[in-house]
Design an enzyme around this catalytic site. Sequence first.
Site, PDB file in Angstrom:
ATOM      1  N   GLY A 310      44.252  43.512  38.154  1.00  0.00           N
ATOM      2  CA  GLY A 310      44.702  42.724  39.293  1.00  0.00           C
ATOM      3  C   GLY A 310      45.610  43.547  40.186  1.00  0.00           C
ATOM      4  CD  GLU A 311      49.710  45.486  39.163  1.00  0.00           C
ATOM      5  OE1 GLU A 311      49.656  46.601  39.733  1.00  0.00           O
ATOM      6  OE2 GLU A 311      50.282  45.311  38.071  1.00  0.00           O
TER       7      GLU A 311
END
Length: 345
Positions: A310-311
């Site tokens: 993610g991120e």
Amino acid sequence: MNFTITPLDKSLESKIQHKINLKTKPVGSLGVLEKIALQIGLIQHTSVPSLDNPTILVFAGDHGIAEKGEVNPYPQVVTQQMVYNFLHGGAAINAFCNQHHIALKIVDAGVNHDFDQIEGLIDAKIAYGTKNYENEPAMSRDECCKAIQTGASLVTEVYNDGCNIIGFGEMGIGNSSAASLLMSYFTKIPIEECVGAGTGVQGDAKKKKQAVLQSVFQKHKPASANEALATFGGFEIAMTTGAILRAAELKMTILIDGFIVTAALVAANAMYENVLDYCIFAHTSNEQGHQKMLNFLEKKPLIHLGMRLGEGTGAAVAYPIITSAIAFLNNMASFEEASVNTSES
């Protein structure tokens, strides 16, 4: 908030494709790079597109379900700790954005913590985390609407600063559960096929996560896309949905990251047609449901590296491929320019 998202204007398609085909190469030999170059040319309505001030917005928010720890191995406090890590430059997304000269903006969409106006953090907090959807909808319709509007407004600000290519990331303990619920709602895929490891749930813990989310899914019966987003989503997911819609409205190129961001996109796509015209899918997440969502959207991402962090990391890592597509279109010689004659004498 209403959005006006028009389909791509394809009046320049033959001109751009002709330019691609006349480069010093066999027709089609640059594969997906040629498709990217054509898509961005159509988005920007030019045969000489550019990538200006690339930016990734990371939205962070907490989820009421995470307070009990039934669906997440990490405690909720990790969300705020990771926000501090982003601000201090220590996360993977920091490393990749620095490497590829991508501007990074961190947004508090609804973290269960007071950051006290810390430098570098955009304060867009709707509330201190969503409610627990085991008991009630995660957010009210007004909160969901505000989150969508806020995401859209933040994209407008970035666009006004000269950005024409944007990606989104997220941080929120419990948000893979929210994404799984949204995925099941919009794709009609059974919830157990949508639930993955998240931050590391395996074995019996994964079965429990599936059972909890199955119960949640059966409890609520949203009647619309907006209601589903309010019922199952997180503030960071709703903001991402609004951000995607506004970016498409502004005819920006949108880099779609992994499982959570794609869930936000599926919601956006259910609300408005033509959103997908502006999206480039960066990577295939190793989160179980992501490939199924991509199949539902009939899209093939650029890379598959087994990532599921993610991120916005997938978007950042894939970005150089997109720069290569624009580089060949703008800088590679044509056969005529290079005095290369491929015809038989």
